[in-house]
Design an enzyme around this catalytic site. Structure first.
Site, mmCIF file in Angstrom:
data_model
loop_
_atom_site.group_PDB
_atom_site.id
_atom_site.type_symbol
_atom_site.label_atom_id
_atom_site.label_comp_id
_atom_site.label_asym_id
_atom_site.label_seq_id
_atom_site.Cartn_x
_atom_site.Cartn_y
_atom_site.Cartn_z
ATOM 1 N N CYS A 79 4.309 -17.043 -1.401
ATOM 2 C CA CYS A 79 4.178 -18.371 -2.021
ATOM 3 C C CYS A 79 4.909 -18.405 -3.365
ATOM 4 C CB CYS A 79 2.741 -18.805 -2.260
ATOM 5 S SG CYS A 79 1.793 -18.975 -0.755
ATOM 6 N N ARG A 111 10.176 -16.453 -1.395
ATOM 7 C CA ARG A 111 8.765 -16.091 -1.570
ATOM 8 C C ARG A 111 7.874 -16.648 -0.460
ATOM 9 N NH1 ARG A 111 7.583 -14.363 -6.770
ATOM 10 N NH2 ARG A 111 5.403 -14.812 -6.363
ATOM 11 N N TRP A 125 3.711 -19.015 2.072
ATOM 12 C CA TRP A 125 3.702 -17.862 2.975
ATOM 13 C C TRP A 125 2.246 -17.722 3.369
ATOM 14 C CZ3 TRP A 125 1.423 -12.967 3.044
ATOM 15 C CH2 TRP A 125 2.035 -12.007 3.863
ATOM 16 N N ASN A 133 -0.552 -19.957 -5.889
ATOM 17 C CA ASN A 133 -0.011 -18.733 -5.292
ATOM 18 C C ASN A 133 -1.054 -17.636 -5.502
ATOM 19 O OD1 ASN A 133 2.371 -16.313 -6.576
ATOM 20 N ND2 ASN A 133 1.491 -16.413 -4.557
ATOM 21 N N GLY A 134 -1.486 -17.022 -4.402
ATOM 22 C CA GLY A 134 -2.480 -15.959 -4.524
ATOM 23 C C GLY A 134 -3.529 -16.091 -3.436
ATOM 24 N N GLU A 181 14.331 4.755 4.743
ATOM 25 C CA GLU A 181 14.792 3.465 4.250
ATOM 26 C C GLU A 181 15.686 2.763 5.282
ATOM 27 O OE1 GLU A 181 13.893 1.506 2.131
ATOM 28 O OE2 GLU A 181 15.566 0.162 1.745
ATOM 29 N N LYS A 206 14.842 -0.934 6.812
ATOM 30 C CA LYS A 206 15.771 -2.070 6.783
ATOM 31 C C LYS A 206 15.951 -2.630 8.189
ATOM 32 C CE LYS A 206 15.758 -2.931 3.448
ATOM 33 N NZ LYS A 206 15.204 -2.326 2.294
ATOM 34 N N GLU A 218 12.701 -4.521 9.428
ATOM 35 C CA GLU A 218 12.279 -5.758 8.788
ATOM 36 C C GLU A 218 13.204 -6.930 9.043
ATOM 37 O OE1 GLU A 218 12.063 -5.764 4.476
ATOM 38 O OE2 GLU A 218 13.553 -4.203 4.363
ATOM 39 N N HIS A 235 8.375 18.173 16.842
ATOM 40 C CA HIS A 235 6.916 18.338 16.846
ATOM 41 C C HIS A 235 6.221 17.127 17.474
ATOM 42 C CE1 HIS A 235 7.294 22.031 14.624
ATOM 43 N NE2 HIS A 235 8.121 21.418 13.786
ATOM 44 N N LYS A 260 9.110 -11.839 -0.431
ATOM 45 C CA LYS A 260 9.748 -10.941 -1.389
ATOM 46 C C LYS A 260 8.737 -10.248 -2.299
ATOM 47 C CE LYS A 260 13.477 -9.371 -3.354
ATOM 48 N NZ LYS A 260 14.082 -8.308 -2.552
HETATM 49 C C1 F6R Z 1 11.652 -3.894 1.863
HETATM 50 C C2 F6R Z 1 10.973 -4.409 0.698
HETATM 51 C C3 F6R Z 1 9.542 -4.072 0.518
HETATM 52 C C4 F6R Z 1 9.258 -3.818 -0.964
HETATM 53 C C5 F6R Z 1 7.757 -3.629 -1.199
HETATM 54 C C6 F6R Z 1 7.453 -3.312 -2.639
HETATM 55 O O1 F6R Z 1 12.981 -4.273 1.889
HETATM 56 O O2 F6R Z 1 11.552 -5.092 -0.083
HETATM 57 O O3 F6R Z 1 9.165 -2.992 1.289
HETATM 58 O O4 F6R Z 1 9.964 -2.692 -1.366
HETATM 59 O O5 F6R Z 1 7.074 -4.797 -0.826
HETATM 60 O O6 F6R Z 1 7.862 -4.335 -3.481
HETATM 61 P P1 F6R Z 1 8.142 -4.106 -5.013
HETATM 62 O O7 F6R Z 1 9.279 -3.173 -5.121
HETATM 63 O O8 F6R Z 1 8.453 -5.476 -5.546
HETATM 64 O O9 F6R Z 1 6.883 -3.538 -5.600
#
Ligand code: F6R
Length: 595
Positions: A2, A29, A76, A102-103, A467, A471, A474, A490, A590
């Site tokens: 949000c 967001r 969201w 937001n929250g 990582e 990527k 997601e 294993h 985000k």
């Molecule tokens: C993946 C991604 C998330 C963030 C996670 C932590 O691409 O962006 O996995 O890394 O939500 O977010 P921050 O770094 O803002 O604490």
């Protein structure tokens, strides 16, 4: 998670086009619904619906609404489906009040039950709707808008940033926050509220950061902030040096590819933090026996690289803990522990909760990208990564900026001048790797068929494998698993079958031979091996089905800063092949401001 925006203009223009511009910058967001409330001629005007910003704009013409003040929201969903009824703004019984939030209001069910008994009628399934009903109730009891909001926050538990407007006090917006971000912008033409700075960069770069429980009142004459005892707080105004262009696509198809291309600058700019990092080390050196990283998601992977670096270079025992698990394992911290919080947004609820715990016993350091965010205000030491605003939901340039800060910190802690100097070459290595973009695009297309992927790496390359898999998951919605290469046998080796893609990260260095053996293990079971390795590695070219080559000068120690780039590109290009939007992956936001 949000996004909210509010604006009151000093002139008599309509605010709706400005609100539209601001809220569009927060789409990262939340993108399941959008809504606006403006005030003019003694009434509140509301437009809202389910859908992405553009869809709802085409349907409702949000940017055409009367009034010089208003609030807006992108959602969201947490409580209640994405739907028109559940979209914000939410209103009171008589539509004399509108709010955006937001929250999460954790005790909304009890409050709702009480309010229903008192005769309030609810229209949505959201937790948020209790807020306008509570404010209405307190205003009916004689409180003005500001104090009705204050009474309301005494009743609600959870995380919130809230902005409210009322026909009873028509020329103002009141707002407050706790554990959800909220900034106030002072612009030439008016005053602004937003969940994050990209929303208002075009209009205001002088920023006030309200603290938990403070009430902000915006009217056309300015901004006043009150503390919980109603005293006026003289807030510091901080100028933000991000430019509006930084939050635009600037000709790229997506923010993600723009941000991948900005990674060399993100690293270069973060390297300027060297002196500041040295000062932090000078301050804590001698008093630290243990280091503990705390983070989530991509930031967790950067942290894991930090463990390998600090333990191997500086010999300090280092743990990495997922922020959401921290409270279950924090009882061994003491004043000789440095707890490092890695976060792009600086607002991740799990990390903030952990930071509050760690602050009680230990030294805390935040490595954060968003200026003025909650972690930067609560951690004892802060390193500001210099990636600029990141809009794509999938973290890319902020990951490299985090890694850069962690590398600098580790190298300086270990007094490893050679590594500090080596880091200066990284921006060029990244740009050189990006020159292969068309080749990587071609390869990615060939792997589009897959339903599952494995990513393997050893030592420093293990977090890179994690990582790469994250990527992929997601944004492409393909299942991807990152494994320490030696761990595959294993258990997961049972899943390797004819044609299953296995991405092997195999830079030159100590781990090379063993990783090559693991590559052979999967190859001999029919896997389709896509390797990332040195350009002069002929053995690799023979063994793997496809190879993305990297400058041979890059060994395993600094490989995490470069080898992740092709992995980001693979995920990006497969996403395009599948017809998904890489900037707005489903179910994700985000900034995750709920636990
Ligand atoms: C993946 C991604 C998330 C963030 C996670 C932590 O691409 O962006 O996995 O890394 O939500 O977010 P921050 O770094 O803002 O604490």
């Amino acid at each position: 998670m949000c996004g909210i925006v509010g604006c009151i203009l000093k002139n008599d223009e309509d605010v709706a086009p400005i609100l539209f511009n601001c809220i569009s910058k927060l789409e990262y967001r939340g993108y399941d619904s959008i809504g606006f409330a403006t005030y003019s001629e003694n009434r509140i005007h509301i437009k809202k619906d389910k859908g992405k910003i553009e869809e709802v704009e085409n349907k409702l013409n949000l940017s055409n609404m009367p009034g010089k003040l208003g609030i807006a929201h992108v959602r969201w969903a947490t409580h209640g489906d994405p739907s028109k009824l559940n979209s914000h703004p939410h209103v009171d019984e008589r539509k004399e009040l509108a709010i955006v939030h937001n929250g999460i209001i954790e005790n909304y069910l009890e409050i709702k039950e009480e309010l229903i008994k008192e005769g309030h009628v609810f229209k949505s399934d959201t937790d948020t709707e209790v807020i306008p009903h509570l404010i209405e109730k307190f205003m009916n009891e004689g409180f003005d808008l500001e104090h009705a909001l204050r009474e309301t926050i005494d009743v609600i538990h959870g995380a919130y940033s809230i902005a409210a407007i009322s026909t009873k006090e028509p020329n103002k917006i009141v707002a407050t926050r706790k554990d959800s971000p909220l900034i106030v912008g002072i612009g030439e033409n008016g005053y602004y509220l937003a969940s994050d700075s990209p929303a208002i960069l075009k209009y205001a770069r002088d920023i006030i950061y309200p603290e938990k429980g403070e009430i902000v009142i915006l009217d056309e004459n300015g901004v006043v902030v009150h503390d919980e005892f109603d005293n006026i707080v003289n807030k510091e105004i901080e100028s933000i040096n991000w430019t509006p262009e930084m939050a635009e696509k600037e000709g790229y198809d997506h923010f993600m590819i723009k941000e991948i291309n900005e990674q060399a600058s993100a690293v270069k700019n973060t390297l300027t933090q060297k002196e500041h990092i040295q000062e932090i080390i000078d301050d804590i050196e001698g008093n630290i026996q243990r280091i503990c990283f705390v983070a989530c998601g991509t930031s967790y992977h950067a942290s894991l690289t930090g463990k390998y670096l600090i333990e191997s270079l500086a010999g300090i025992p280092t743990d990495v803990i997922l922020a959401s698990e921290f409270k279950y394992s924090a009882n061994t911290l003491n004043d000789k522990t440095l707890v490092i919080f890695i976060s792009q947004s600086g607002e991740t609820a799990d990390s903030l909760k952990a930071l509050d715990i760690a602050n009680q016993t230990s030294k805390t350091l935040g490595i954060v990208n968003v200026v003025g965010s909650s972690i930067t205000r609560r951690a004892q030491y802060v390193i500001q990564t210099q990636a600029g605003p990141e809009i794509g939901v999938a973290a890319t340039k902020t990951y490299l900026a985090q890694l850069t800060a962690i590398y600098l910190f580790s190298a300086l802690l270990a007094k490893n001048e050679e590594l500090v100097n080596e880091l200066d070459k990284v921006p060029d290595f990244i740009d050189e790797t990006l020159e292969n973009i068309d080749f990587i695009k071609g390869i990615s297309k060939r792997y589009n068929y897959a339903r599952d992927f494995f990513y393997l790496g050893r030592g420093f390359s293990y977090p890179t494998a994690l990582e790469g898999a994250l990527k992929l998951k997601e944004i492409t919605y393909i299942h991807g698993e990152g494994y320490a290469a030696g761990e595959l046998k294993h258990g997961p080796l049972a899943l390797i079958d004819e044609g299953i893609p296995v991405v092997v990260i195999v830079p030159p260095g100590d781990s090379y031979r063993k990783t090559m053996s693991n590559l052979e293990e999967v190859k001999s079971r029919g896997a389709n091996v896509l390797a990332i390795g040195s350009a002069d590695d002929d053995a690799l070219k023979e063994q793997a089905d496809d190879v993305i080559t990297i400058n041979p000068e890059i060994d395993e120690l600094i490989a995490p800063l470069i080898y992740v780039v092709p992995l980001q590109l693979i995920a990006y290009f497969i996403t395009l092949e599948k017809g998904h939007d890489p900037d707005k992956p489903k179910n994700l936001a985000k900034c995750v401001t709920v636990e």
